[in-house]
Design a protein around this motif. Structure first.
Motif, PDB file in Angstrom:
ATOM      1  N   ASN A  67     -18.194 -27.059  58.557  1.00  0.00           N
ATOM      2  CA  ASN A  67     -18.569 -27.552  57.238  1.00  0.00           C
ATOM      3  C   ASN A  67     -19.484 -26.568  56.504  1.00  0.00           C
ATOM      4  O   ASN A  67     -20.022 -26.873  55.460  1.00  0.00           O
ATOM      5  CB  ASN A  67     -19.243 -28.926  57.343  1.00  0.00           C
ATOM      6  CG  ASN A  67     -20.600 -28.850  58.006  1.00  0.00           C
ATOM      7  OD1 ASN A  67     -20.895 -27.943  58.770  1.00  0.00           O
ATOM      8  ND2 ASN A  67     -21.433 -29.825  57.711  1.00  0.00           N
ATOM      9  N   GLN A  68     -19.650 -25.363  57.062  1.00  0.00           N
ATOM     10  CA  GLN A  68     -20.496 -24.341  56.471  1.00  0.00           C
ATOM     11  C   GLN A  68     -19.658 -23.365  55.641  1.00  0.00           C
ATOM     12  O   GLN A  68     -18.611 -22.911  56.088  1.00  0.00           O
ATOM     13  CB  GLN A  68     -21.207 -23.538  57.563  1.00  0.00           C
ATOM     14  CG  GLN A  68     -22.115 -24.351  58.444  1.00  0.00           C
ATOM     15  CD  GLN A  68     -23.381 -24.728  57.730  1.00  0.00           C
ATOM     16  OE1 GLN A  68     -23.940 -23.938  57.000  1.00  0.00           O
ATOM     17  NE2 GLN A  68     -23.825 -25.951  57.931  1.00  0.00           N
ATOM     18  N   SER A  77     -25.025 -19.856  50.519  1.00  0.00           N
ATOM     19  CA  SER A  77     -24.418 -20.662  51.577  1.00  0.00           C
ATOM     20  C   SER A  77     -24.775 -22.121  51.355  1.00  0.00           C
ATOM     21  O   SER A  77     -25.794 -22.441  50.756  1.00  0.00           O
ATOM     22  CB  SER A  77     -24.882 -20.202  52.956  1.00  0.00           C
ATOM     23  OG  SER A  77     -26.251 -20.442  53.119  1.00  0.00           O
ATOM     24  N   SER A 125     -23.706 -26.408  53.012  1.00  0.00           N
ATOM     25  CA  SER A 125     -23.014 -27.275  53.962  1.00  0.00           C
ATOM     26  C   SER A 125     -22.339 -28.401  53.203  1.00  0.00           C
ATOM     27  O   SER A 125     -22.901 -28.927  52.240  1.00  0.00           O
ATOM     28  CB  SER A 125     -23.996 -27.884  54.957  1.00  0.00           C
ATOM     29  OG  SER A 125     -24.642 -26.875  55.671  1.00  0.00           O
ATOM     30  N   GLU A 156     -16.055 -31.531  57.764  1.00  0.00           N
ATOM     31  CA  GLU A 156     -15.501 -30.235  58.138  1.00  0.00           C
ATOM     32  C   GLU A 156     -14.324 -29.875  57.246  1.00  0.00           C
ATOM     33  O   GLU A 156     -13.611 -30.736  56.747  1.00  0.00           O
ATOM     34  CB  GLU A 156     -15.060 -30.248  59.604  1.00  0.00           C
ATOM     35  CG  GLU A 156     -16.217 -30.135  60.557  1.00  0.00           C
ATOM     36  CD  GLU A 156     -15.758 -29.779  61.961  1.00  0.00           C
ATOM     37  OE1 GLU A 156     -14.756 -29.048  62.111  1.00  0.00           O
ATOM     38  OE2 GLU A 156     -16.415 -30.240  62.895  1.00  0.00           O
TER      39      GLU A 156
END
Length: 147
Positions: free
Chosen positions: A76-77, A108, A110, A114
């Motif tokens: 999920n990143q 970046s 999150s 996912e």
């Protein structure tokens, strides 16, 4: 000829600015001081939306060629990096003043679920990076019973 400067209303009312005059000295010598470098850093502003199937991300990355943008998705990143390169002055010209950023920038974040990285897509047009990040199936939360 007067050089353009950014107006900062708080600079006039600040009580203690020991580096203010030092910055002016560096500016008069033609060098860039650290605060000005940070002030001109590439900002990657973004919007994220979602529907049942995917996340849609729009990121402003002006002045960057698509070959110099890198997108990595893991779970999920999401990590986006961009490198801005400027043409070097050739000949007898010397640079007097610049506000344009040159260097590497990162962003970046999150996501709540996912991402299916195999089905993810990226498009770049007109300074806007558009990502379509499909959600991985079976990613719902599950409540665990306590024994």
């Amino acid at each position: 000829m007067a050089l353009p400067t950014r107006w900062n209303p708080l600079r006039q009312i600040s009580r203690f600015d020991p580096l203010g005059e030092l910055e002016d000295v560096f500016r008069s010598l033609g060098s860039r001081s650290l605060p000005r470098e940070v002030e001109n850093a590439l900002e990657m502003r973004m919007d994220i939306t979602e529907d049942d199937k995917a996340y849609k991300v729009s990121v402003d990355v002006p002045g960057v060629r698509k070959e110099n943008i890198d997108v990595n998705v893991q779970g999920n990143q999401v990590l986006i990096s961009a490198e801005v390169r400027r043409e070097q002055n050739k000949g007898e010209e010397r640079q007097i003043y610049t506000e344009r950023y040159e260097g590497r920038a990162f962003r970046s974040f999150s996501l709540p679920a996912e991402v299916d990285s195999e089905a993810a897509k990226a498009e770049y047009d007109g300074g806007v990076l558009r990502l379509t990040l499909p959600k991985k199936p079976g990613n719902g939360s599950k409540r665990l019973p306590i024994n």
